[in-house]
Design an enzyme around this catalytic site. Structure first.
Site, short mmCIF file in Angstrom:
data_model
loop_
_atom_site.label_atom_id
_atom_site.label_comp_id
_atom_site.label_asym_id
_atom_site.label_seq_id
_atom_site.Cartn_x
_atom_site.Cartn_y
_atom_site.Cartn_z
N ASP A 1 -0.54 1.48 -2.01
CA ASP A 1 -1.06 0.13 -2.11
C ASP A 1 -2.60 0.18 -2.10
OD1 ASP A 1 -0.36 -2.90 -1.91
OD2 ASP A 1 -1.69 -2.60 -0.20
N TYR B 1 -9.74 -7.39 -0.64
CA TYR B 1 -9.44 -8.13 -1.87
C TYR B 1 -10.66 -8.92 -2.34
CZ TYR B 1 -4.49 -7.11 -1.07
OH TYR B 1 -3.29 -6.48 -0.89
N HIS C 1 8.20 -1.97 -3.05
CA HIS C 1 6.77 -1.65 -2.89
C HIS C 1 6.55 -0.69 -1.72
CE1 HIS C 1 2.44 -2.36 -2.95
NE2 HIS C 1 2.49 -2.56 -1.65
#
Length: 314
Positions: free
Chosen positions: A122, A229, A294
């Site tokens: 990730d 982010y 994921h």
């Protein structure tokens, strides 16, 4: 670079999420930033640095740490800056890609090595890709789990509306304060829901979820995690402008032998991101796991551990 051994005691008022196992909790000071890590294996064995994703911490690698150590590697799973017990610098600039890659470089130096195997999942996978691109001399072999090569991600966003739909949360995370409030309320219950709802049934036990929630509940942890982010979004706008002006001076080509492991039931990242990578990653092995999500190293811990060991033994 300094090392401090940890007895597993958090600072006053913070939850303690240390977990006993065949590893040691230690801390390193890298460029004046204190990073907590967990290490397994003999100190002289080949080094493997493991980088977790959002909203996790070193515990993401609890299955792989002993497997790598048993195979003859020095496995080090770090709490990335801002997470769990690592220091939480303020401001978006502290979470720019150069800073994150610098942490990996500092850890390799901390262990007295010139090179290391690097593994990332990730967000940790994005940092692993960028480390191989920006500091190729540091990376012996690269392994990435459910994180797209940056050029492949740009390609899919440019041609695939479905990937835009899957990536909606990145835009939501740009909103100030609201994502922290949503995910952090009631001792980070939102983090628990995120894990439960996106993972295969039984992937995360109640105890696992409690530990992830405790790590996310540390003061400043969620804001720091979301700043990854926010800083990346701002950087990407600058990169697009430089490309438009013909001033982009970086490469997308990875020199290190690379393993890409992909859980195909990832709700946020499509399998198309595993395709057409030869132009950027000439020495590449792709392993797609149809029944994994994921959270692939948690869904299929033994299989992922075996793939990593096989790749690093080369």
């Amino acid at each position: 670079m300094a090392t401090e051994r940890s007895r597993g005691q958090g600072t006053a008022g913070e939850p303690t999420v240390d977990v006993e196992g065949p590893w040691r909790h230690e801390q390193a000071v890298v460029d004046d930033l204190r990073l907590h890590y967990v290490a397994a294996g003999d100190e002289d064995d080949p080094l493997v640095v493991l980088l977790h994703g959002f909203p996790e911490f070193w515990y993401s690698w609890r299955h792989q740490l002993p497997a790598l150590a048993d195979a003859g590697f020095r496995a080090v799973a770090v709490d990335m800056r801002g997470y769990n017990r690592s220091e939480k610098p303020r401001g978006l600039d502290s979470y720019r890609t150069d800073e994150l890659v610098g942490d990996v470089a500092g850890l390799v130096e901390h262990f007295g090595r010139e090179r290391s195997h690097v593994v990332g999942h990730d967000w940790g996978g994005l940092v692993a890709w960028e480390t191989a691109l920006r500091r190729p001399e540091l990376v012996d072999r690269l392994a990435v789990l459910n994180a797209p090569h940056p050029a492949a991600y740009r390609r899919e966003l440019g041609r695939n509306p479905e990937q835009w739909r899957r990536s909606w949360y990145v835009l939501w995370f740009q909103v100030p304060a609201l994502p922290e409030a949503f995910l952090g309320a009631r001792d980070a219950a939102g983090v628990g829901r995120l894990l439960r709802e996106s993972a295969a049934p039984g992937t995360f036990s109640d105890a696992d979820v409690r530990r992830y929630r405790a790590a996310a509940s540390r003061p400043g942890a969620l804001a720091s995690a979301l700043n990854y982010y926010r800083a990346a979004f701002r950087e990407s706008l600058g990169d697009e402008l430089r490309r438009a002006l013909g001033r982009r001076d970086r490469t997308d080509r990875v020199r290190a032998p690379t393993l890409l492991v992909w859980g195909e039931r990832d709700p946020a990242l499509g399998v198309e991101l595993t395709e057409g990578l030869d132009r950027w990653v000439p020495d590449l092995r792709v392993e797609r796991l149809p029944d994994a999500t994921h959270w692939v190293q948690n869904d299929r811990p033994d299989e992922v551990s075996d793939l990593l060991v096989d790749h690093f033994e080369g």
